[in-house]
Write a protein that holds these residues in place. Sequence first.
Motif, short mmCIF file in Angstrom:
data_model
loop_
_atom_site.label_atom_id
_atom_site.label_comp_id
_atom_site.label_asym_id
_atom_site.label_seq_id
_atom_site.Cartn_x
_atom_site.Cartn_y
_atom_site.Cartn_z
N ILE A 1 -3.36 -0.90 -10.00
CA ILE A 1 -4.58 -1.16 -9.17
C ILE A 1 -4.77 0.22 -8.28
CG2 ILE A 1 -5.74 -2.78 -7.36
CD1 ILE A 1 -5.29 -4.06 -10.02
N ASP A 2 -5.94 0.55 -8.13
CA ASP A 2 -6.56 1.49 -7.00
C ASP A 2 -6.28 0.71 -5.70
OD1 ASP A 2 -7.17 3.51 -5.64
OD2 ASP A 2 -9.24 3.93 -6.49
N LEU A 3 -5.22 0.74 -5.06
CA LEU A 3 -5.16 -0.02 -3.99
C LEU A 3 -4.94 0.77 -2.57
CD1 LEU A 3 -4.61 -2.59 -2.38
CD2 LEU A 3 -2.15 -2.58 -2.90
N THR A 4 -5.85 0.50 -1.71
CA THR A 4 -5.88 1.24 -0.16
C THR A 4 -5.37 0.10 0.58
OG1 THR A 4 -7.48 2.70 -0.77
CG2 THR A 4 -6.98 2.38 1.55
N LEU A 5 -4.09 0.45 1.01
CA LEU A 5 -3.50 -0.77 1.94
C LEU A 5 -3.14 -0.30 3.38
CD1 LEU A 5 -1.89 -3.37 2.25
CD2 LEU A 5 -0.14 -2.38 1.28
N ASP A 6 -3.46 -0.87 4.16
CA ASP A 6 -3.21 -0.28 5.62
C ASP A 6 -2.04 -1.68 6.16
OD1 ASP A 6 -3.03 0.73 8.21
OD2 ASP A 6 -4.94 -0.45 8.99
N VAL A 7 -0.96 -1.14 6.42
CA VAL A 7 0.23 -1.78 7.18
C VAL A 7 0.29 -1.74 8.42
CG1 VAL A 7 2.47 -2.90 7.05
CG2 VAL A 7 1.22 -2.36 4.77
N GLN A 8 -0.01 -2.90 9.40
CA GLN A 8 0.17 -2.51 10.74
C GLN A 8 1.30 -3.41 11.42
OE1 GLN A 8 -3.57 -3.71 12.40
NE2 GLN A 8 -4.85 -2.34 10.88
N ARG B 1 -1.47 -7.13 8.62
CA ARG B 1 -1.09 -7.06 10.22
C ARG B 1 -0.03 -7.85 10.48
NH1 ARG B 1 -2.43 -4.75 14.84
NH2 ARG B 1 -2.12 -5.81 16.83
N ILE B 2 1.23 -7.43 10.66
CA ILE B 2 2.42 -8.16 10.97
C ILE B 2 2.47 -8.38 12.40
CG2 ILE B 2 4.93 -8.50 10.52
CD1 ILE B 2 4.52 -6.64 8.01
N VAL B 3 2.40 -9.81 12.83
CA VAL B 3 2.36 -9.97 14.28
C VAL B 3 3.71 -10.84 14.74
CG1 VAL B 3 -0.25 -9.69 14.19
CG2 VAL B 3 0.88 -11.81 14.09
#
Length: 156
Positions: A2-9, A43-45
């Motif tokens: 997959i052409d995946l754009t992932l933002d991990v916060q 987002r990991i909270v």
Amino acid sequence: MIDLTLDVQRATRCNSLPSDEVINSWIQKALATHRKEAELSVRIVDESESQDLNFRYRGKDKPTNVLSFQTDFPAELDLPMLGDLVICAPIVAQEAEQQSKSLLAHWAHMVVHGTLHLLGYDHIEDADAEEMENLETGLLASLGFADPYTPLEEAG
């Protein structure tokens, strides 16, 4: 792939977290038969942010393991944005311990589960829950993890 754009916060005090690369691989697996391109954020909270969001958007005044916020763009825009996952690291760790699962296996389950919600799957009705659980079980097995819904006494 997959052409995946992932933002991990990472907005948590917890240190035992999966890497961005591992999270990406789990999301790739969940999206593989559904999308060719996707954008989402994870987002990991900690508990306080999870509780605030759970109360604000679901009316439940307690932290929860994963929240999925599906993007609601008009179809004619044809944008790859799926939405946002908010995962509460302390709750995931607590549940893994309570369920005698490896922390990594439970993280994989929460990421796959949340991603399926972003794709429109839910577990409100029994038939939908069975479909979603079967899909999750298959995806997790392909990633090398046990069925997350099998009671511990049956798993051994």
